[in-house]
Structure formats: structure tokens, C-alpha cells
Design an enzyme around this catalytic site. Structure first.
Site, mmCIF file in Angstrom:
data_model
loop_
_atom_site.group_PDB
_atom_site.id
_atom_site.type_symbol
_atom_site.label_atom_id
_atom_site.label_comp_id
_atom_site.label_asym_id
_atom_site.label_seq_id
_atom_site.Cartn_x
_atom_site.Cartn_y
_atom_site.Cartn_z
ATOM 1 N N SER A 144 0.844 -1.194 0.000
ATOM 2 C CA SER A 144 0.000 0.000 0.000
ATOM 3 C C SER A 144 0.873 1.235 0.000
ATOM 4 O O SER A 144 1.991 1.219 0.539
ATOM 5 C CB SER A 144 -0.890 0.015 1.252
ATOM 6 N N TYR A 157 -2.659 0.391 10.520
ATOM 7 C CA TYR A 157 -2.685 -0.276 9.221
ATOM 8 C C TYR A 157 -1.404 0.010 8.437
ATOM 9 O O TYR A 157 -0.773 -0.907 7.893
ATOM 10 C CB TYR A 157 -3.902 0.201 8.427
#
Length: 251
Positions: A144, A157
Site C-alpha cells: 500500500s 494499518y
């Protein structure tokens, strides 16, 4: 895959209900892929996903896989590889978590880390070794853009993805020269069915856009792919911005 530019004939997806993974599988089936394994927790969603790919003409199987049960990973992946060569493994499982709640509940925060990082370390090592043993294949890891630098809004996260990203890069170096290609994919915000995913973020993409980028990366045998590609420069700048400036920009 003997030809470095070829797309896979067989695909194993770890995280078989991921929207990005399914978009990628659909795209690859339309090109060359004929056999697909969808690995995930047994559920109606997993069976429906398998059915949707079968309707496209692929031979699709499911396998029970749990990121939080690393002791089972060798047996689960071993069964898939024993069935025949696997040209590509797509490591696509992960959870966003809920930052506001997870900050106040360490057990929930740890679950995010265990799923996104610890489970991926186990699965990645097992898959990498299996690909190396057969002498060819690609391991594609969904990281990501959040892995580049911690943000106040999603640092739990982001930290799990940062760990995954560094691990995948290192695994790629370890497997260099063995015939195994490791590719790290760093999407920005992706508009999926998840309510917290990429609704109004600039440079947001879609699962289909990520799938397109994965195909291009496979053809080019890329090691790192940003989605969209325009995200690379601003994220590089943000990574080197002074902390005070970064806090102000991310506020």
C-alpha cells in the site's frame, strides 16, 4: 513462466475474496490464465467468487486458508503446488481495521498487525520456497502507499503494510537469480465495496486499475508498481518531508 513477458497460466490467490485479487484474476483469465486457486476462509463469498471465475472459463478450485494460522500455511500451499505448477501467487489478504477503535483496543490493533504482516511473512516464505523449488513463477504482494510513511489517520494499518513492504523487498532480493520474480504493488486509496475504502481521495483508483497495473508489471517484470503511477513522486516527497510539515499536510 519461461518467457519473462508471459502472463501466468496458473494462479494462486491468497485472500480469495479480495476485490483487487478477483479483478486481477478476471483480467488474467481473459489473457492466458486457465487454472485458479482461491485460498481463503471457507464462506459463501469464497464459493461465489469461485463461481464467478468459472463462468469465465477457468478451472477454479478453493482452498481453506487462514492468515492467522501460520502453522497451517505449509500444508495448505503444499497441497496446491502438489496439484501442478503455479505460475503466480498473489498475496492479497489484509484488513484495514478501524483506527479510532483499534487505538483504544490493543487486541484489535494486534489482529491487524498479525493479519497484514505476520500472516504475510509466513505465507510469503512458504510461497517463495515453493516457487523456487519448481524453478519459476511470480510472487505478487499487495502492499500500500500507506507503507511509505505513517499517517495519523491509519498508522496501525500503515505500519503493518510498511513491515510487509520491507519484507517483500527483502524476499525479492533473497530470491533474485532463482527464477522467481517478486513484485510489490503499492496502490493508493482504492474504491472498493468496503465503506472506508477510497471514496473521495485524490488519485484514488479502482480494483480494475490495480489489475491493469499488475498485468503491465508482470509483462515488464517490474519489482515495484505504484497505482496510479503518478503517485510515486508525491509519496517520495512526503516520505522526506520534515515531521512538522508532514503533520500539517496530513491534518
Amino acid at each position: 513462466m519461461k518467457d519473462a513477458t508471459a502472463l501466468p497460466q496458473s494462479l494462486l490467490v491468497l485472500g480469495g475474496t479480495s476485490e483487487i485479487a478477483l479483478a486481477t484474476a478476471r483480467r488474467l483469465i481473459a489473457r492466458r490464465t486457465r487454472t485458479v486457486w482461491l485460498a481463503g476462509r471457507p464462506s459463501l463469498a469464497l464459493e461465489n467468487a469461485a463461481g464467478s471465475l468459472r463462468a469465465l472459463g477457468a478451472d477454479v478450485h478453493t482452498a481453506a486458508f487462514d492468515a492467522l494460522d501460520p502453522e497451517s500455511h505449509e500444508a495448505v500451499l503444499g497441497k496446491v503446488f502438489a496439484d501442478g505448477p503455479v505460475d503466480m501467487v498473489l498475496l492479497a489478504f489484509g484488513i484495514l481495521g478501524d483506527q479510532a477503535h483499534d487505538e483504544r483496543d490493543p487486541v484489535r490493533a494486534v489482529r491487524v498487525a498479525q493479519t497484514n504482516y505476520t500472516g504475510a511473512v509466513s505465507a510469503g516464505l512458504v510461497a517463495g520456497r515453493a516457487l523456487q523449488s519448481q524453478g519459476h513463477g511470480s510472487l505478487v504482494v499487495l502492499s500500500s502507499a500507506a507503507a511509505e510513511r505513517a499517517r495519523r489517520a491509519d498508522f496501525i494499518y500503515g505500519s503493518s503494510k510498511a513491515g510487509l513492504d520491507v519484507f517483500a523487498q527483502g524476499l525479492g532480493d533473497a530470491l533474485h537469480g532463482t527464477g522467481v520474480h517478486v513484485m510489490v504493488v503499492r496502490p493508493g486509496s482504492v474504491r472498493t465495496g468496503h465503506p472506508a475504502a477510497g471514496t473521495r481521495t485524490p488519485l484514488a483508483s479502482t480494483p480494475e486499475a490495480v489489475a491493469t497495473a499488475i498485468e503491465l508489471g508482470l509483462r515488464r517484470r517490474s519489482e515495484t508498481v505504484w497505482v496510479p503511477g503518478a503517485l510515486r513522486l508525491p509519496m517520495t516527497a512526503l516520505r522526506h518531508a520534515p515531521r512538522a510539515v508532514y503533520r500539517w499536510l496530513m491534518a
